[in-house]
Motif scaffolding. Structure first.
Motif, PDB file in Angstrom:
ATOM      1  N   ALA A 113       0.832  -1.206   0.000  1.00 43.73           N
ATOM      2  CA  ALA A 113       0.000   0.000   0.000  1.00 43.73           C
ATOM      3  C   ALA A 113       0.865   1.253   0.000  1.00 43.73           C
ATOM      4  O   ALA A 113       0.585   2.229  -0.715  1.00 43.73           O
ATOM      5  CB  ALA A 113      -0.922  -0.003   1.215  1.00 43.73           C
ATOM      6  N   ALA A 114       1.952   1.243   0.787  1.00 43.03           N
ATOM      7  CA  ALA A 114       2.832   2.409   0.852  1.00 43.03           C
ATOM      8  C   ALA A 114       3.510   2.656  -0.482  1.00 43.03           C
ATOM      9  O   ALA A 114       3.618   3.802  -0.936  1.00 43.03           O
ATOM     10  CB  ALA A 114       3.875   2.219   1.951  1.00 43.03           C
ATOM     11  N   GLN A 115       3.976   1.603  -1.132  1.00 36.63           N
ATOM     12  CA  GLN A 115       4.639   1.762  -2.421  1.00 36.63           C
ATOM     13  C   GLN A 115       3.680   2.287  -3.480  1.00 36.63           C
ATOM     14  O   GLN A 115       4.062   3.106  -4.324  1.00 36.63           O
ATOM     15  CB  GLN A 115       5.233   0.418  -2.858  1.00 36.63           C
ATOM     16  CG  GLN A 115       6.398  -0.041  -1.981  1.00 36.63           C
ATOM     17  CD  GLN A 115       6.969  -1.372  -2.420  1.00 36.63           C
ATOM     18  OE1 GLN A 115       6.357  -2.101  -3.184  1.00 36.63           O
ATOM     19  NE2 GLN A 115       8.145  -1.710  -1.926  1.00 36.63           N
ATOM     20  N   CYS A 116       2.442   1.838  -3.420  1.00 36.46           N
ATOM     21  CA  CYS A 116       1.433   2.299  -4.377  1.00 36.46           C
ATOM     22  C   CYS A 116       1.136   3.786  -4.173  1.00 36.46           C
ATOM     23  O   CYS A 116       1.131   4.565  -5.132  1.00 36.46           O
ATOM     24  CB  CYS A 116       0.163   1.461  -4.219  1.00 36.46           C
ATOM     25  SG  CYS A 116      -1.167   1.918  -5.345  1.00 36.46           S
ATOM     26  N   GLN A 118       2.992   5.980  -2.637  1.00 36.84           N
ATOM     27  CA  GLN A 118       4.216   6.724  -2.942  1.00 36.84           C
ATOM     28  C   GLN A 118       4.285   7.089  -4.417  1.00 36.84           C
ATOM     29  O   GLN A 118       4.573   8.236  -4.782  1.00 36.84           O
ATOM     30  CB  GLN A 118       5.423   5.866  -2.552  1.00 36.84           C
ATOM     31  CG  GLN A 118       6.772   6.417  -2.970  1.00 36.84           C
ATOM     32  CD  GLN A 118       7.898   5.467  -2.588  1.00 36.84           C
ATOM     33  OE1 GLN A 118       8.217   5.309  -1.417  1.00 36.84           O
ATOM     34  NE2 GLN A 118       8.507   4.828  -3.577  1.00 36.84           N
ATOM     35  N   GLU A 119       3.995   6.141  -5.284  1.00 37.95           N
ATOM     36  CA  GLU A 119       4.030   6.394  -6.722  1.00 37.95           C
ATOM     37  C   GLU A 119       2.899   7.335  -7.148  1.00 37.95           C
ATOM     38  O   GLU A 119       3.079   8.183  -8.039  1.00 37.95           O
ATOM     39  CB  GLU A 119       3.932   5.079  -7.494  1.00 37.95           C
ATOM     40  CG  GLU A 119       4.108   5.225  -9.003  1.00 37.95           C
ATOM     41  CD  GLU A 119       5.408   5.908  -9.377  1.00 37.95           C
ATOM     42  OE1 GLU A 119       5.392   6.704 -10.352  1.00 37.95           O
ATOM     43  OE2 GLU A 119       6.437   5.683  -8.704  1.00 37.95           O
ATOM     44  N   GLN A 120       1.737   7.218  -6.501  1.00 43.23           N
ATOM     45  CA  GLN A 120       0.619   8.105  -6.812  1.00 43.23           C
ATOM     46  C   GLN A 120       0.952   9.554  -6.458  1.00 43.23           C
ATOM     47  O   GLN A 120       0.579  10.491  -7.178  1.00 43.23           O
ATOM     48  CB  GLN A 120      -0.632   7.635  -6.080  1.00 43.23           C
ATOM     49  CG  GLN A 120      -1.199   6.328  -6.619  1.00 43.23           C
ATOM     50  CD  GLN A 120      -2.261   5.725  -5.722  1.00 43.23           C
ATOM     51  OE1 GLN A 120      -2.468   6.162  -4.580  1.00 43.23           O
ATOM     52  NE2 GLN A 120      -2.949   4.704  -6.207  1.00 43.23           N
ATOM     53  N   ILE A 121       1.662   9.751  -5.349  1.00 43.70           N
ATOM     54  CA  ILE A 121       2.055  11.098  -4.948  1.00 43.70           C
ATOM     55  C   ILE A 121       3.083  11.662  -5.926  1.00 43.70           C
ATOM     56  O   ILE A 121       2.995  12.825  -6.346  1.00 43.70           O
ATOM     57  CB  ILE A 121       2.607  11.101  -3.508  1.00 43.70           C
ATOM     58  CG1 ILE A 121       1.477  10.797  -2.520  1.00 43.70           C
ATOM     59  CG2 ILE A 121       3.267  12.440  -3.174  1.00 43.70           C
ATOM     60  CD1 ILE A 121       1.934  10.625  -1.095  1.00 43.70           C
ATOM     61  N   ARG A 122       4.063  10.864  -6.292  1.00 42.88           N
ATOM     62  CA  ARG A 122       5.046  11.305  -7.290  1.00 42.88           C
ATOM     63  C   ARG A 122       4.355  11.733  -8.577  1.00 42.88           C
ATOM     64  O   ARG A 122       4.649  12.787  -9.149  1.00 42.88           O
ATOM     65  CB  ARG A 122       6.013  10.158  -7.602  1.00 42.88           C
ATOM     66  CG  ARG A 122       7.060   9.872  -6.552  1.00 42.88           C
ATOM     67  CD  ARG A 122       7.860   8.656  -6.980  1.00 42.88           C
ATOM     68  NE  ARG A 122       8.863   8.280  -6.014  1.00 42.88           N
ATOM     69  CZ  ARG A 122       9.454   7.088  -5.996  1.00 42.88           C
ATOM     70  NH1 ARG A 122       9.129   6.181  -6.888  1.00 42.88           N
ATOM     71  NH2 ARG A 122      10.367   6.817  -5.082  1.00 42.88           N
ATOM     72  N   THR A 123       3.429  10.898  -9.040  1.00 44.57           N
ATOM     73  CA  THR A 123       2.730  11.181 -10.287  1.00 44.57           C
ATOM     74  C   THR A 123       1.890  12.438 -10.172  1.00 44.57           C
ATOM     75  O   THR A 123       1.845  13.267 -11.096  1.00 44.57           O
ATOM     76  CB  THR A 123       1.839   9.990 -10.681  1.00 44.57           C
ATOM     77  OG1 THR A 123       2.654   8.818 -10.812  1.00 44.57           O
ATOM     78  CG2 THR A 123       1.124  10.246 -11.993  1.00 44.57           C
TER      79      THR A 123
END
Length: 293
Positions: A113-116, A118-123
């Protein structure tokens, strides 16, 4: 003489019913357009934003929405730009969940969940054009690297909403120290004069914010708790900017063709939530003497 066991209280009976029959328990509230915590279906949980709670960072923010809690901290580091690289800085986003954040989190194991998220925030930051990396340049040969770390302390639903808000709040509170490059090519901090010119504000060009909604028996549920997330048929997280433009959309579960109405409803709800969060964010920044317009 045998002991007399008193009858269970109404609270205990309700809790037992909730654990044994969670769907039936929840449906009783939804039928009255309410939720177990007393919120209306479209109501978000109480939200607090704290700016600069950590002295050990260049900037930080603590955000709570209901019980869901995230801390964002920023560290700065300057680096030399090689001749074949663009004259710009870097922004690195990292997110972790504390082992005690939820019953599903395990020590020493990266959380999916954290990795997902994290990528959503970057995007979201990239798509919204929130950060201009060229503004992190010190001169033509040196720039700042911004390390944004987000830690989830309590995961009670809507991780993206809370973590994105914490990230944005920490970035808005960031001040870049005034430095100069000496004759030896070393980056040195200018002498502190005590004036505002000792640092410059790192300004975001856009402020994306998110709202997660769920669909339960045909009803839209805004800002669900982790218990509610487990019961809804599908979850949708939408991210918008100040103009209401869609920055990101993430959907989990359900059938896309059946939930088109949910997507539109969630987008409209996110625009309203954006206004609420911006008021709280500006108040939190103002308490630290940071103006945002």
């Amino acid at each position: 003489m045998s002991a007399v066991v008193p009858p269970a209280s109404n609270e205990l009976q309700a809790e037992a019913f909730k654990r044994l029959y969670p769907n039936e328990y929840y449906a009783k509230f939804i039928s009255k357009s309410l939720r177990p915590d007393g919120r209306p279906l479209g109501g978000a949980r109480a939200t607090t934003i704290g700016i600069h709670p950590l002295e050990s960072t260049s900037s930080s923010a603590l955000v709570k929405i209901g019980n869901t809690t995230a801390m964002a901290g920023i560290k700065l580091q300057h680096f030399a730009i090689s001749s074949d690289q663009p004259v710009e800085g870097t922004l690195a986003v990292n997110m972790e969940m504390a082992a005690f954040a939820s019953s599903e989190t395990r020590p020493g194991r990266p959380s999916d969940a954290a990795q997902c998220v994290q990528e959503q925030i970057r995007t979201a930051l990239r798509t919204a054009g929130a950060v201009k990396l060229e503004e992190l340049a010190i001169d033509k040969s040196h720039a700042w690297a911004v390390f944004l770390d987000i830690y989830v302390l309590d995961a009670d639903g809507c991780l993206l909403d809370v973590c994105l808000l914490a990230a944005v709040a920490a970035l808005l509170g960031l001040q870049l120290p005034r430095v100069e490059v000496n004759d030896q090519g070393q980056v040195v901090t200018k002498p502190i004069s005590g004036s505002a010119s000792d640092s410059r504000r790192f300004g975001l060009k856009a402020v994306p914010m998110a709202l997660t909604c769920g669909l339960y028996s045909g009803s839209l549920i805004a800002d669900p708790t982790s218990e509610e997330e487990a019961l809804v048929a599908s979850l949708v997280s939408t991210i918008v900017d100040a103009s209401g433009s869609l920055v990101g959309l993430y959907k989990a579960g359900g059938h896309a063709t059946a939930d088109e109405g949910l997507l539109l409803q969630c987008m409209e709800a996110t625009k309203l939530r954006y206004k609420e969060l911006m008021i709280l964010l500006k108040q939190a920044l103002a308490e630290k003497g940071i103006e945002y317009s």
